[in-house]
Motif scaffolding. Structure first.
Motif, PDB file in Angstrom:
ATOM      1  N   VAL A 174      67.839 118.145  71.903  1.00 15.67           N
ATOM      2  CA  VAL A 174      66.980 116.966  71.978  1.00 15.67           C
ATOM      3  C   VAL A 174      67.021 116.245  70.635  1.00 15.67           C
ATOM      4  N   ILE A 175      67.299 114.948  70.672  1.00 13.49           N
ATOM      5  CA  ILE A 175      67.307 114.147  69.453  1.00 13.49           C
ATOM      6  C   ILE A 175      66.390 112.944  69.649  1.00 13.49           C
ATOM      7  N   ARG A 176      66.059 112.292  68.532  1.00  9.89           N
ATOM      8  CA  ARG A 176      65.211 111.104  68.584  1.00  9.89           C
ATOM      9  C   ARG A 176      66.049 109.863  68.294  1.00  9.89           C
ATOM     10  N   VAL A 177      65.814 108.817  69.058  1.00 10.38           N
ATOM     11  CA  VAL A 177      66.591 107.590  68.917  1.00 10.38           C
ATOM     12  C   VAL A 177      65.652 106.396  68.801  1.00 10.38           C
ATOM     13  N   SER A 178      66.181 105.339  68.218  1.00  5.63           N
ATOM     14  CA  SER A 178      65.497 104.049  68.161  1.00  5.63           C
ATOM     15  C   SER A 178      66.350 103.059  68.941  1.00  5.63           C
ATOM     16  N   GLU A 179      65.725 102.317  69.837  1.00  5.55           N
ATOM     17  CA  GLU A 179      66.459 101.385  70.690  1.00  5.55           C
ATOM     18  C   GLU A 179      65.975  99.960  70.475  1.00  5.55           C
ATOM     19  N   LEU A 180      66.901  99.071  70.174  1.00  6.20           N
ATOM     20  CA  LEU A 180      66.634  97.642  70.104  1.00  6.20           C
ATOM     21  C   LEU A 180      66.998  97.061  71.465  1.00  6.20           C
ATOM     22  N   TYR A 181      66.079  96.343  72.082  1.00 10.36           N
ATOM     23  CA  TYR A 181      66.268  95.863  73.450  1.00 10.36           C
ATOM     24  C   TYR A 181      65.995  94.366  73.488  1.00 10.36           C
ATOM     25  N   GLN A 182      66.913  93.619  74.109  1.00 10.11           N
ATOM     26  CA  GLN A 182      66.782  92.158  74.127  1.00 10.11           C
ATOM     27  C   GLN A 182      67.106  91.625  75.516  1.00 10.11           C
ATOM     28  N   LYS A 183      66.275  90.689  75.952  1.00  9.69           N
ATOM     29  CA  LYS A 183      66.556  89.977  77.198  1.00  9.69           C
ATOM     30  C   LYS A 183      67.088  88.591  76.871  1.00  9.69           C
ATOM     31  N   ILE A 184      68.216  88.229  77.512  1.00 10.45           N
ATOM     32  CA  ILE A 184      68.803  86.906  77.337  1.00 10.45           C
ATOM     33  C   ILE A 184      68.709  86.169  78.672  1.00 10.45           C
ATOM     34  N   PRO A 185      67.747  85.266  78.808  1.00 11.19           N
ATOM     35  CA  PRO A 185      67.593  84.560  80.089  1.00 11.19           C
ATOM     36  C   PRO A 185      68.866  83.796  80.453  1.00 11.19           C
ATOM     37  N   GLY A 186      69.213  83.830  81.738  1.00 13.39           N
ATOM     38  CA  GLY A 186      70.394  83.099  82.195  1.00 13.39           C
ATOM     39  C   GLY A 186      70.195  81.594  82.127  1.00 13.39           C
ATOM     40  N   LYS A 187      71.272  80.882  81.853  1.00 13.08           N
ATOM     41  CA  LYS A 187      71.229  79.426  81.764  1.00 13.08           C
ATOM     42  C   LYS A 187      72.037  78.821  82.916  1.00 13.08           C
ATOM     43  N   ASP A 188      71.578  77.672  83.357  1.00 10.68           N
ATOM     44  CA  ASP A 188      72.285  76.939  84.420  1.00 10.68           C
ATOM     45  C   ASP A 188      72.470  77.797  85.665  1.00 10.68           C
ATOM     46  N   GLY A 189      71.430  78.536  86.023  1.00 15.73           N
ATOM     47  CA  GLY A 189      71.484  79.328  87.238  1.00 15.73           C
ATOM     48  C   GLY A 189      72.162  80.672  87.093  1.00 15.73           C
ATOM     49  N   LYS A 190      72.641  80.990  85.903  1.00 19.35           N
ATOM     50  CA  LYS A 190      73.291  82.280  85.699  1.00 19.35           C
ATOM     51  C   LYS A 190      72.229  83.380  85.592  1.00 19.35           C
ATOM     52  N   PRO A 191      72.587  84.622  85.978  1.00 17.17           N
ATOM     53  CA  PRO A 191      71.601  85.712  85.940  1.00 17.17           C
ATOM     54  C   PRO A 191      71.266  86.126  84.515  1.00 17.17           C
ATOM     55  N   ASP A 192      70.121  86.791  84.381  1.00 14.61           N
ATOM     56  CA  ASP A 192      69.707  87.297  83.074  1.00 14.61           C
ATOM     57  C   ASP A 192      70.651  88.398  82.610  1.00 14.61           C
ATOM     58  N   LYS A 193      70.724  88.560  81.302  1.00 11.86           N
ATOM     59  CA  LYS A 193      71.472  89.655  80.703  1.00 11.86           C
ATOM     60  C   LYS A 193      70.533  90.454  79.802  1.00 11.86           C
ATOM     61  N   PHE A 194      70.869  91.712  79.645  1.00 13.92           N
ATOM     62  CA  PHE A 194      70.098  92.583  78.762  1.00 13.92           C
ATOM     63  C   PHE A 194      71.074  93.294  77.828  1.00 13.92           C
ATOM     64  N   GLN A 195      70.744  93.302  76.556  1.00 14.64           N
ATOM     65  CA  GLN A 195      71.630  93.936  75.595  1.00 14.64           C
ATOM     66  C   GLN A 195      70.816  94.583  74.493  1.00 14.64           C
TER      67      GLN A 195
END
Length: 671
Positions: free
Chosen positions: A412-433
């Motif tokens: 078991v290890i401990r991690v830090s996660e950076l999470y970002q939502k990029i809303p889709g433009k011009d009808g494109k779906p959202d992305k998450f990175q």
């Protein structure tokens, strides 16, 4: 061992501040305990059993010596003879330090410290210092590196105290040595550990800040110059106002509102903004702050990390334009970078995937293993809620969170996660990175550092408590030698004062990671102890306490206030109920805030500002009308008056229906 240093400083300095009648300090009082009066037969002076004192000092591990006013040794304990000089006592007593050095110069010169100072030279410096103190009548405490008779080198806290007779004439000099070698080694190890942590932060291009809101003090550490452009010396002059001036005007209101919101709620907040460097250029930074609450639920301090994310934001833009460019960068990335589609399925996973998880990139892309299945069971619910909150947000969303995962090998290890939502433009779906980092070693280092500091604090309180208990036991042994009840009572009063201080350090030793104690619990223990002490003399007297539970005090306030309560309760037990008369003693404790809501706790004059109120009262025969608290004539009341002055408090005495002492102590904020 640092507790002995603190005790020595108290003995050398603190008592001098305690002014009594006639502007004489306590350590200037005549040495005789039985003081005769103008009328009636004079009582004999106390005779000290020096053989008993010698046997007691010989049991102590601290080297102790006593010189007369001419610098001649007239007394030493076994530890001093064996460990410091390595000579029989008879070859030391009756001689001066230069005389002993001359006699044994050859063997003494062979002993030198790690700093190449010979023992003979140290002895010469000691003698010069001793003779100066004997001439001036002053006391001194300092640290000294000494090579002992067995050849080992140690660091000692040296306390030298001049002894005077009742005419203020110098009689001699007492020297007590306390070895603090282990303490210094521990401090050195801690400094090295802190230095390693500082280097880590500098190498990662981040710097830390400590914003003390109560003192308006801002401290910076880490890669300050690399990120901010200012040297550490220049940054040390910054306060919060200076920092806000360096935020881009277009971001300043947004950042200020986020800061004020976090101050109201506490917890953790992460915000991005543009920061002006020393050369006038702006960089994008990520500011992650933890808002600490005091016992009143108010934010008093902010600890955080500032990271230059100018390049990271540029990478985000390039990611939208060219995924291939992002892939080339991520090859040397020390974490795991990922991108998910609108259903949170992985589109790519790159970086140190196998190094961190034990699984390959293909394992995740083919859904042979799901990331959520790796999350520790105890963390899964909280992480899932955060991810769904991000997914359902109609806006762009940036966040960071820490949790545990289980690697392929079961570790078991401990991690830090950076999470970002990029809303889709011009009808494109959202992305998450985002990105995942292994922070196990960092967290382990932080926890080890915290545990080390807590252990040091607990050890200090434990040793102070033990030393005070030894002193109390010695007073008890010595009191048994006297038949005079007045003398025995004087010893008992001294014991109670020492016990009141020892109880404070006992309470602090029991607490974990805190420098304050629950004062209500301490007062209850203190009063119970006093009633046990006087129970045989006053079996019909009962104790009633009404104590507010959520009052926490530091040592600087708790020790003098504890001694004041000890003196007032002892005074009631001794004088308020003569002839074994029954009665009641009350102790009441309240903060200003609580007393406003609970008139049953404190019915007296309200405090004008935040503070503490203590009432000690009895329904006994009442205190003498001749008692003047401005100029009290007993040691106990002199102590009370002096200590309340030390606390910047005020004392009110009521003499109707018994005796009532009301103590008010004002502070900058509520207890």
């Amino acid at each position: 061992m640092a507790n002995n240093q603190q005790t020595s400083r108290l003995a050398g300095k603190g008592i001098k501040k305690l002014q009594v009648k006639g502007s004489k300090s306590c350590n200037k009082a005549p040495a005789r305990i039985n003081e005769g009066s103008d009328e009636g037969p004079e009582k004999p002076a106390v005779k000290v059993d020096y053989r008993l004192l010698k046997s007691i000092t010989d049991t102590m591990v601290n080297p102790i010596s006593y010189k007369d006013k001419n610098g001649v040794f007239i007394g030493i304990n076994k530890s001093y003879a064996d460990h410091i000089f390595g000579l029989p006592e008879e070859e030391i007593i009756g001689h001066t330090l230069p005389g002993i050095c001359t006699e044994f110069a050859e063997s003494f010169n062979k002993r030198s410290t790690e700093s190449r100072i010979s023992f003979t030279d140290i002895c010469r410096e000691w003698d010069q210092s001793d003779m100066e103190l004997l001439r001036s009548g002053e006391n001194e405490t300092h640290e000294q590196e000494v090579t002992l008779a067995n050849g080992t080198t140690g660091v000692f806290l040296v306390n030298k105290s001049v002894i005077k007779n009742e005419n203020r004439e110098v009689l001699g000099l007492v020297t007590v040595l306390q070895e603090i070698t282990e303490l210094r080694l521990s401090e050195k190890a801690l400094e090295e550990s802190e230095e390693r942590y500082r280097i880590v932060t500098e190498q990662t291009g981040q710097f830390l800040y400590d914003n003390n809101l109560e003192k308006n003090k801002l401290s910076l550490a880490g890669a300050v110059e690399e990120v901010f452009g200012y040297s550490k010396q220049e940054a040390m002059k910054f306060d919060l106002g200076d920092w806000i001036k360096h935020i881009h005007p277009g971001d300043r209101e947004y950042v200020f509102n986020r800061f004020m919101q976090a101050r109201r709620t506490g917890g953790r907040d992460r915000v991005e903004y543009r920061l002006r460097k020393k050369d006038g250029t702006y960089i994008d930074v990520e500011d992650t702050g933890t808002y600490l609450l005091n016992h009143n639920g108010e934010v008093y301090r902010v600890l955080g990390v500032v990271k230059d994310i100018t390049e990271q934001k540029l990478i985000r833009k390039q990611l939208e334009e060219s995924e291939e460019k992002y892939r080339s960068f991520i090859q040397n990335f020390k974490g795991i970078a990922f991108q998910l589609d609108e259903n949170l399925n992985p589109e790519f996973v790159h970086g140190a995937v196998e190094e961190i998880t034990g699984y390959s990139e293909e394992d995740f892309m083919s859904n042979r293993i799901s990331w959520k299945d790796m999350v520790h069971p105890d963390d899964q619910s909280a992480i899932l809620k955060k991810i769904m909150r991000i997914k359902n947000s109609p806006y762009a969303y940036n966040t960071e969170f820490e949790y545990r995962i289980k690697r392929k090998d079961g570790r078991v290890i401990r991690v830090s996660e950076l999470y970002q939502k990029i809303p889709g433009k011009d009808g494109k779906p959202d992305k998450f990175q985002g990105a995942v980092y292994d922070i196990t070693e960092k967290k382990d280092a932080e926890e080890a550092l915290t545990e080390m500091k807590e252990a040091r604090i607990k050890e200090i309180h434990h040793r102070i408590k033990n030393n005070l208990q030894v002193i109390s036991s010695l007073l008890d042994l010595q009191a048994e030698k006297f038949e005079d009840e007045i003398v025995r009572e004087a010893f008992r009063e001294s014991q109670n004062r020492i016990i009141s201080m020892a109880l404070i350090h006992e309470e602090l030793y029991q607490e974990k990671g805190t420098t304050t104690l629950n004062f209500a619990a301490y007062v209850q223990k203190l009063s119970d102890n006093l009633f046990k002490t006087y129970r045989l003399d006053h079996p019909g007297v009962s104790l009633l306490t009404n104590l507010q539970e959520d009052i926490f005090l530091d040592v600087d306030t708790a020790v003098p206030l504890g001694i004041v309560i000890n003196e007032l309760v002892s005074n009631s037990l001794k004088h308020a109920f003569p002839g074994k008369k029954s009665g009641e003693i009350q102790i009441r404790l309240s903060s200003r805030k609580e007393s406003e809501n609970r008139p049953d706790i404190i019915e007296h004059k309200r405090l004008e500002g935040p503070g503490l109120c203590v009432v000690v009262s009895d329904n006994g025969i009442g205190i003498s009308e001749n008692v003047d608290m401005e100029n009290p004539d007993t040691l106990g009341l002199q102590l009370v008056s002096a200590l309340i002055d030390q606390l910047d408090g005020e004392l009110e005495l009521k003499k109707d229906k018994g005796t009532e002492f009301i103590i008010r102590i004002s502070k900058k904020e509520d207890f």
